[in-house]
Design a protein around this motif. Structure first.
Motif, short mmCIF file in Angstrom:
data_model
loop_
_atom_site.label_atom_id
_atom_site.label_comp_id
_atom_site.label_asym_id
_atom_site.label_seq_id
_atom_site.Cartn_x
_atom_site.Cartn_y
_atom_site.Cartn_z
N ALA A 2 2.96 0.34 -12.96
CA ALA A 2 2.17 1.14 -12.02
C ALA A 2 1.05 0.30 -11.40
O ALA A 2 0.49 -0.60 -12.03
CB ALA A 2 1.56 2.32 -12.74
N LYS A 3 0.75 0.62 -10.14
CA LYS A 3 -0.32 -0.08 -9.45
C LYS A 3 -1.67 0.52 -9.86
O LYS A 3 -1.78 1.72 -10.05
CB LYS A 3 -0.18 0.08 -7.93
CG LYS A 3 1.04 -0.59 -7.35
CD LYS A 3 1.08 -0.59 -5.83
CE LYS A 3 0.46 0.58 -5.16
NZ LYS A 3 0.59 0.59 -3.70
N PRO A 4 -2.69 -0.32 -9.98
CA PRO A 4 -4.02 0.20 -10.30
C PRO A 4 -4.57 1.02 -9.12
O PRO A 4 -4.35 0.68 -7.97
CB PRO A 4 -4.88 -1.03 -10.50
CG PRO A 4 -4.00 -2.21 -10.37
CD PRO A 4 -2.65 -1.77 -9.92
N ASN A 5 -5.26 2.08 -9.45
CA ASN A 5 -5.85 2.94 -8.43
C ASN A 5 -7.30 2.52 -8.22
O ASN A 5 -8.22 3.05 -8.83
CB ASN A 5 -5.76 4.40 -8.86
CG ASN A 5 -6.14 5.35 -7.75
OD1 ASN A 5 -6.66 4.93 -6.72
ND2 ASN A 5 -5.89 6.62 -7.97
N TYR A 6 -7.51 1.54 -7.35
CA TYR A 6 -8.85 0.98 -7.14
C TYR A 6 -9.80 1.99 -6.51
O TYR A 6 -10.99 1.97 -6.81
CB TYR A 6 -8.76 -0.27 -6.28
CG TYR A 6 -8.07 -1.41 -6.97
CD1 TYR A 6 -8.61 -2.01 -8.10
CD2 TYR A 6 -6.85 -1.88 -6.50
CE1 TYR A 6 -7.97 -3.05 -8.74
CE2 TYR A 6 -6.20 -2.92 -7.14
CZ TYR A 6 -6.76 -3.51 -8.25
OH TYR A 6 -6.13 -4.54 -8.88
N GLN A 7 -9.31 2.86 -5.66
CA GLN A 7 -10.17 3.86 -5.04
C GLN A 7 -10.74 4.81 -6.08
O GLN A 7 -11.92 5.17 -6.02
CB GLN A 7 -9.41 4.64 -3.97
CG GLN A 7 -9.10 3.82 -2.74
CD GLN A 7 -8.32 4.60 -1.71
OE1 GLN A 7 -7.68 5.60 -2.03
NE2 GLN A 7 -8.34 4.12 -0.48
N PHE A 8 -9.94 5.22 -7.04
CA PHE A 8 -10.42 6.10 -8.10
C PHE A 8 -11.49 5.40 -8.91
O PHE A 8 -12.54 5.97 -9.21
CB PHE A 8 -9.26 6.54 -9.00
CG PHE A 8 -9.70 7.36 -10.17
CD1 PHE A 8 -9.99 8.70 -10.01
CD2 PHE A 8 -9.81 6.80 -11.43
CE1 PHE A 8 -10.41 9.47 -11.08
CE2 PHE A 8 -10.22 7.56 -12.51
CZ PHE A 8 -10.52 8.90 -12.34
N GLU A 9 -11.22 4.15 -9.30
CA GLU A 9 -12.18 3.40 -10.10
C GLU A 9 -13.50 3.22 -9.34
O GLU A 9 -14.58 3.37 -9.92
CB GLU A 9 -11.61 2.04 -10.48
CG GLU A 9 -10.44 2.14 -11.44
CD GLU A 9 -9.76 0.81 -11.68
OE1 GLU A 9 -10.29 -0.24 -11.25
OE2 GLU A 9 -8.69 0.81 -12.31
N ARG A 11 -14.71 5.15 -6.97
CA ARG A 11 -15.38 6.46 -6.88
C ARG A 11 -16.07 6.79 -8.20
O ARG A 11 -17.19 7.32 -8.21
CB ARG A 11 -14.35 7.53 -6.52
CG ARG A 11 -14.92 8.92 -6.45
CD ARG A 11 -15.85 9.08 -5.26
NE ARG A 11 -16.33 10.45 -5.20
CZ ARG A 11 -17.55 10.80 -4.83
NH1 ARG A 11 -18.42 9.89 -4.44
NH2 ARG A 11 -17.91 12.06 -4.83
#
Length: 60
Positions: A2-9, A11
């Motif tokens: 899975a790709k890391p969710n940088y936007q979530f991190e 935020r």
């Protein structure tokens, strides 16, 4: 994988910074009011800290 969710991190980091800034502002206001001799404000309940934010710890 899975790709890391940088936007979530990002935020979550921003929300944590905002929470800390608000806490510091509240402490400064409380200190300023108590220094001014305002005893009536000391009877108010302290602000509740929202510790339900995932990925945060309460220890320093």
């Amino acid at each position: 994988m899975a790709k890391p969710n940088y936007q979530f991190e990002k935020r979550q980091r921003e929300l944590e910074k905002k929470r800390k800034k608000d806490e510091k502002r509240q402490l400064a206001l409380a200190a300023k009011e108590s220094a001014a001799g305002s005893d009536t404000d000391s009877e108010q309940e302290p602000a509740v800290v929202d510790s339900d934010v995932p990925g945060t710890t309460t220890s320093s």
